[in-house]
Design an enzyme around this catalytic site. Structure first.
Site, mmCIF file in Angstrom:
data_model
loop_
_atom_site.group_PDB
_atom_site.id
_atom_site.type_symbol
_atom_site.label_atom_id
_atom_site.label_comp_id
_atom_site.label_asym_id
_atom_site.label_seq_id
_atom_site.Cartn_x
_atom_site.Cartn_y
_atom_site.Cartn_z
ATOM 1 N N LEU A 9 0.877 -1.171 0.000
ATOM 2 C CA LEU A 9 0.000 0.000 0.000
ATOM 3 C C LEU A 9 0.912 1.219 0.000
ATOM 4 O O LEU A 9 1.936 1.220 0.699
ATOM 5 C CB LEU A 9 -0.896 0.017 1.240
ATOM 6 C CG LEU A 9 -2.010 -1.035 1.312
ATOM 7 C CD1 LEU A 9 -2.719 -0.956 2.657
ATOM 8 C CD2 LEU A 9 -3.005 -0.865 0.174
ATOM 9 N N ASP A 10 0.554 2.246 -0.753
ATOM 10 C CA ASP A 10 1.455 3.391 -0.817
ATOM 11 C C ASP A 10 1.495 4.136 0.517
ATOM 12 O O ASP A 10 0.700 3.886 1.422
ATOM 13 C CB ASP A 10 1.101 4.313 -1.990
ATOM 14 C CG ASP A 10 -0.216 5.039 -1.822
ATOM 15 O OD1 ASP A 10 -0.395 5.713 -0.792
ATOM 16 O OD2 ASP A 10 -1.075 4.945 -2.722
ATOM 17 N N TYR A 11 2.404 5.055 0.635
ATOM 18 C CA TYR A 11 2.726 5.733 1.901
ATOM 19 C C TYR A 11 1.501 6.388 2.537
ATOM 20 O O TYR A 11 1.312 6.336 3.753
ATOM 21 C CB TYR A 11 3.809 6.781 1.617
ATOM 22 C CG TYR A 11 4.374 7.488 2.828
ATOM 23 C CD1 TYR A 11 5.033 6.779 3.831
ATOM 24 C CD2 TYR A 11 4.279 8.872 2.941
ATOM 25 C CE1 TYR A 11 5.569 7.440 4.926
ATOM 26 C CE2 TYR A 11 4.817 9.538 4.033
ATOM 27 C CZ TYR A 11 5.466 8.812 5.029
ATOM 28 O OH TYR A 11 5.993 9.465 6.125
ATOM 29 N N THR B 280 -1.736 5.622 1.854
ATOM 30 C CA THR B 280 -2.909 4.744 1.884
ATOM 31 C C THR B 280 -2.881 3.877 3.132
ATOM 32 O O THR B 280 -1.835 3.377 3.536
ATOM 33 C CB THR B 280 -2.952 3.861 0.628
ATOM 34 O OG1 THR B 280 -3.054 4.694 -0.524
ATOM 35 C CG2 THR B 280 -4.144 2.917 0.657
#
Length: 300
Positions: free
Chosen positions: A162-164, A166
């Protein structure tokens, strides 16, 4: 494993319908009708011809004892499961009592759901907070996932990312085969996201339709399997999106292609596993039912 562990916070270190019919969503914990056997690349394996394989291991453990230890009730109840043909070992239905197996090397399914009999393997759910890197070491002093795996004796790794910015459901496991299949595109495991964005006057009518029909991104078209508006108040809107692709930041980019920048993004489901009421930074071990259904979904 007999059940799930208590929740941990970061402070502790750790079916589609036929033509003309509406799509019918399978219950989160309903096992598939049959085990989908596939190889490591996701290709379905042909059914074996002739006799079923020999599953008995003379120096093994009685099958009903293995089932009882896995939480299927008394040995008598487990004997009833076997007699009714609901148990498979290495793909073969076992009817007779007294069969012995090797839990460490043989594969057991009950009602199409795989049993994880290797106590050394562990899979947990993390509700990843915002501003945490999906890695076991964070660059430039950023928070990383070791903060949430420290309480477990097993060495766990993240399944996907998951991106930073999210938050939401992230699986951590030491089961390499399960991790490989969950991230391999051929298995098309659904993931659901809740997306919040500024929408003065409400989201345009065409947004959900565009997400369902597909949008153009710089690395090719992308399409949501399902999309629906959950809430709107004339200033903001919340849309739920389900898709099986795993390209980098794909949900954010899909909305950006329609002129909307997400102010919050939460992943709430991977296959049959739900985030539920797990608070940001908390972890929990998958239940036997969740794990078995998840493994069956990727052909294990």
């Amino acid at each position: 494993m007999a059940g799930q562990r208590p929740r941990r916070g970061s402070g502790g270190g750790a079916g589609r319908g036929g033509a003309g019919k509406p799509a019918r969503r399978r219950s989160a914990f309903t096992p598939p009708r049959q085990v989908r056997l596939r190889d490591d690349e996701g290709t379905r394996l042909p059914a074996a011809d002739g006799e079923e394989p020999e599953v008995h291991r003379e120096d093994g453990e009685r099958l009903q004892k293995v089932l009882a230890r896995a939480g299927f009730g008394s040995r008598r109840a487990c004997e009833a499961l076997i007699s009714s043909g609901r148990v498979r070992v290495d793909g073969a239905v076992v009817h007779e009592q007294g069969v012995r197996i090797d839990p460490a090397s043989q594969v057991v399914h009950v009602d199409g759901r795989r049993l994880q009999l290797d106590d050394a393997k562990l899979t947990v759910v993390l509700n990843k907070p915002r501003r945490v890197v999906s890695a076991m070491s964070g660059p430039e002093g950023r928070r990383d996932l070791t903060e949430f795996t420290a309480a477990y004796s097993q060495r766990l790794y993240h399944v996907g990312r998951l991106d930073y910015e999210t938050e939401g459901l992230l699986l951590l496991t030491n089961d390499g085969e399960l991790a490989h299949r969950l991230t391999h595109p051929s298995f098309e495991v659904d993931k659901t996201y809740v997306c919040r964005f500024d929408a003065p006057g409400g989201p345009p009518r065409g947004l959900v339709k565009a997400l369902r029909e597909g949008v153009e991104l710089e690395d090719g078209p992308a399409r949501a399997d399902r999309a629906r508006v959950l809430a709107q108040d004339g200033r903001e809107a919340v849309v739920e999106v389900t898709l099986h692709e795993g390209r980098n930041r794909i949900v954010r980019r899909m909305f950006a292609s329609q002129g909307f920048d997400l102010t919050a993004l939460v992943r709430t489901r991977i296959g049959p596993v739900l985030l539920g009421e797990l608070a940001p930074g908390e972890t929990r071990e998958l239940t036997d039912r969740e794990l078995g259904t998840l493994m069956a979904e990727v052909g294990l």
